[in-house]
Design a protein around this motif. Structure first.
Motif, short mmCIF file in Angstrom:
data_model
loop_
_atom_site.label_atom_id
_atom_site.label_comp_id
_atom_site.label_asym_id
_atom_site.label_seq_id
_atom_site.Cartn_x
_atom_site.Cartn_y
_atom_site.Cartn_z
N THR A 1 0.83 -1.20 0.00
CA THR A 1 0.00 0.00 0.00
C THR A 1 0.87 1.25 0.00
O THR A 1 0.57 2.24 -0.68
N PHE A 2 1.94 1.21 0.77
CA PHE A 2 2.85 2.34 0.83
C PHE A 2 3.48 2.62 -0.53
O PHE A 2 3.53 3.76 -1.00
N LEU A 3 3.93 1.56 -1.21
CA LEU A 3 4.53 1.74 -2.53
C LEU A 3 3.51 2.26 -3.54
O LEU A 3 3.82 3.11 -4.37
N ALA A 4 2.25 1.76 -3.46
CA ALA A 4 1.20 2.23 -4.36
C ALA A 4 0.91 3.71 -4.13
O ALA A 4 0.69 4.47 -5.09
N TYR A 5 0.92 4.10 -2.88
CA TYR A 5 0.70 5.52 -2.56
C TYR A 5 1.78 6.38 -3.19
O TYR A 5 1.52 7.44 -3.77
N LEU A 6 3.04 5.94 -3.08
CA LEU A 6 4.14 6.72 -3.62
C LEU A 6 4.04 6.90 -5.13
O LEU A 6 4.44 7.93 -5.67
N ALA A 7 3.50 5.89 -5.79
CA ALA A 7 3.40 5.94 -7.25
C ALA A 7 2.14 6.63 -7.74
O ALA A 7 1.99 6.87 -8.93
N SER A 8 1.24 6.99 -6.83
CA SER A 8 -0.04 7.55 -7.23
C SER A 8 -0.03 9.07 -7.21
O SER A 8 0.84 9.70 -6.63
N ALA A 9 -1.04 9.65 -7.83
CA ALA A 9 -1.20 11.11 -7.81
C ALA A 9 -1.50 11.59 -6.39
O ALA A 9 -1.23 12.73 -6.04
N GLU A 10 -2.06 10.70 -5.56
CA GLU A 10 -2.41 11.07 -4.19
C GLU A 10 -1.18 11.53 -3.41
O GLU A 10 -1.26 12.42 -2.55
N GLY A 11 -0.04 10.93 -3.74
CA GLY A 11 1.18 11.28 -3.05
C GLY A 11 1.62 12.71 -3.26
O GLY A 11 2.48 13.21 -2.55
N LYS A 12 1.02 13.39 -4.23
CA LYS A 12 1.37 14.78 -4.50
C LYS A 12 0.55 15.75 -3.64
O LYS A 12 0.82 16.94 -3.65
N HIS A 13 -0.46 15.24 -2.96
CA HIS A 13 -1.37 16.13 -2.25
C HIS A 13 -1.43 15.89 -0.75
O HIS A 13 -1.93 16.74 -0.02
N LYS A 14 -0.95 14.76 -0.28
CA LYS A 14 -0.99 14.48 1.15
C LYS A 14 0.13 13.52 1.52
O LYS A 14 0.61 12.76 0.67
N ASN A 15 0.57 13.54 2.80
CA ASN A 15 1.59 12.59 3.20
C ASN A 15 0.94 11.24 3.47
O ASN A 15 -0.29 11.09 3.44
N PHE A 16 1.77 10.22 3.72
CA PHE A 16 1.24 8.86 3.79
C PHE A 16 0.23 8.70 4.90
O PHE A 16 -0.83 8.09 4.70
N LEU A 17 0.51 9.23 6.07
CA LEU A 17 -0.44 9.10 7.17
C LEU A 17 -1.78 9.74 6.83
O LEU A 17 -2.84 9.20 7.13
N GLN A 18 -1.74 10.90 6.18
CA GLN A 18 -2.99 11.54 5.78
C GLN A 18 -3.77 10.66 4.82
O GLN A 18 -5.00 10.62 4.86
N SER A 19 -3.04 9.93 3.97
CA SER A 19 -3.73 9.08 2.99
C SER A 19 -4.42 7.89 3.64
O SER A 19 -5.29 7.28 3.04
N ARG A 20 -4.05 7.56 4.88
CA ARG A 20 -4.66 6.41 5.55
C ARG A 20 -5.72 6.83 6.57
O ARG A 20 -6.39 5.98 7.15
N ARG A 21 -5.89 8.12 6.80
CA ARG A 21 -6.86 8.58 7.80
C ARG A 21 -8.27 8.49 7.25
O ARG A 21 -8.52 8.76 6.08
N LEU A 22 -9.19 8.17 8.14
CA LEU A 22 -10.60 8.09 7.78
C LEU A 22 -11.37 9.34 8.17
O LEU A 22 -12.47 9.58 7.68
N ASP A 23 -10.84 10.15 9.08
CA ASP A 23 -11.56 11.35 9.51
C ASP A 23 -10.95 12.61 8.96
O ASP A 23 -9.97 12.57 8.24
#
Length: 439
Positions: free
Chosen positions: A417-439
């Motif tokens: 999941t971490f590697l997928a985040y790094l390769a995604s557009a999402e990684g340009k807008h939030k850090n990894f912890l933010q990408s895993r938060r639900l709230d």
């Protein structure tokens, strides 16, 4: 498997992010804390995987190095081959001006060097971290008090000093000593361990990913995988200095024992005993461990660069051994604060895995490394987490509604999941912890 496991402990950061902000334009944000947060969001895929490790060495004689490259003492241009041999190589050449590849954009520069001769770091820019005493933790009448201190430190700072940790003074001195001697080896000897393979069980390099970093950091490093069983990887470690393998292996084992005790106490402080999901069992028996030895030579213009950029750690806990030279800074209440060294202690910090596992009770916070113009600095970071295949989510004990648990605040995660985040557009807008938060 050992090679993949070793990656779990790598720190997340991007040196490329130091050149541009999240909008792709020259940085101009006046509020430093906000700007640092934005820096993190520019993590580049390869760089983010590499950022946890570090150390350096020495070169031949300074005059020989300069003659080899047709340069004069005190001045070095941005010749890639010369810079990419590492900062110890540059320091030994006697440079008096920082090469352009190490100069940060004006808004990212740290300013005056820590430990400068005139007045040192202002008291207002310093922090005395909470102190957790493992010896007192073993005293039944004092255990509850120590657990409260530990809980508050992980919640409020994400960092603490660990004292009476059981790693002997001789082992600590030997580890720092052999690290320094490794960096004093001739460059060709150190260069034997340079590798483009971030999965290599041993790897020597500079900055984070020296081949791709837009702005280089003033740091050299030696990465040593300590994936259990340790005896399976030690033979791949450098055989010079002659005592490096024995000293580093003994230190790695001792630091792991300290980690097991403190992570168990941190679990207990949250009310978790035994860990129903088997995470604690894995951490104490077959979890991942990687050791990174960092060297930060004296820098001619420390106000223009960093030893390490702002980042957080990916795993559960990191135990850092450092010499008496200050340089570590943590983000606290929106400000960068220099950590006061405590002789004989480890600096311990919470990683992203532990923040997720604690459902946000414990905090994985930004930290960075400053350099100075007069004294080299050595540190040894021991990164601990679960194996690469383990899925990490909030502890069941904390989110079980039938037992009065709290709402789940994070999605489950694993290394894929971490590697997928790094390769995604999402990684340009939030850090990894933010990408895993639900709230």
């Amino acid at each position: 498997m050992a090679a993949r496991t070793s990656e779990l402990n790598l720190k997340k950061s991007s040196n490329a992010s130091l050149a541009i902000n999240t909008h792709g334009s020259p940085c101009s944000t006046p509020h430093h804390a906000i700007h640092v947060h934005r820096l993190l969001t520019r993590q580049a895929t390869a760089l983010a995987i590499i950022s946890a490790m570090a150390i350096v060495g020495l070169a031949n004689t300074a005059d020989d190095l300069l003659r080899q490259h047709g340069k004069t003492r005190g001045a070095v241009d941005d010749d890639d081959d010369y810079c990419l041999k590492g900062v110890r190589h540059l320091s030994d050449a006697g440079i008096t001006r920082l090469p352009g590849r190490y100069v940060l954009p004006a808004c990212d520069r740290p300013g005056r060097s820590v430990g400068a001769a005139a007045g040192d770091t202002p008291a207002s820019a310093r922090v005395k971290l909470p102190v957790v005493d493992l010896a007192r933790l073993r005293v039944p009448s004092e255990r509850d008090g120590v657990l409260r201190t530990l809980y508050a430190a992980c919640r409020d700072y994400g960092f603490f000093h660990l004292v009476n940790h059981g790693v002997g003074a001789e082992s600590v001195a030997a580890m720092l000593g052999v690290a320094a001697r490794f960096f004093e080896l001739p460059f060709p000897e150190r260069a034997r361990y340079m590798s483009p393979d971030v999965r290599a069980p041993v790897r020597y390099g500079t900055s984070f990913n020296q081949a791709n970093d837009a702005v280089l950091c003033w740091r050299d490093f030696l990465k040593l995988s300590c994936a259990p069983p340790l005896r399976g990887v030690v033979l791949s470690w450098p055989d010079s200095p002659a005592d490096l393998r024995d000293v580093a292996a003994a230190y790695a084992e001792a630091s792991r024992r300290a980690f097991v005790e403190v992570v168990g106490a941190a679990m207990e402080a949250m009310g978790i005993r035994g860990a129903e999901d088997g995470v604690m069992e894995e951490l104490t028996s077959a979890g991942s461990q990687m050791m990174t030895v960092n060297c930060y030579p004296a820098c001619p213009q420390p106000e223009l660069t960093l030893g390490m950029p702002p980042h957080s750690d990916y795993g559960f806990l990191t135990l850092v051994l450092q010499d008496e030279v200050e340089g570590l800074q943590v983000m606290h209440d929106g400000e960068w604060l220099t950590v006061d060294p405590v002789p004989g202690s480890f600096v311990v910090n919470v990683g992203d895995h532990f923040e997720i596992y604690s459902n946000g009770r414990y905090k994985s916070v930004l930290h960075r490394v400053r350099v100075n113009s007069t004294r080299p600095r050595i540190s040894v970071a021991s990164f601990h987490s679960v194996g690469a295949q383990r899925v990490v989510g909030p502890a069941p004990e904390l989110i079980d509604e039938e037992r009065g648990g709290e709402p789940r605040r994070y999605m489950d995660t694993d290394f894929a999941t971490f590697l997928a985040y790094l390769a995604s557009a999402e990684g340009k807008h939030k850090n990894f912890l933010q990408s895993r938060r639900l709230d």
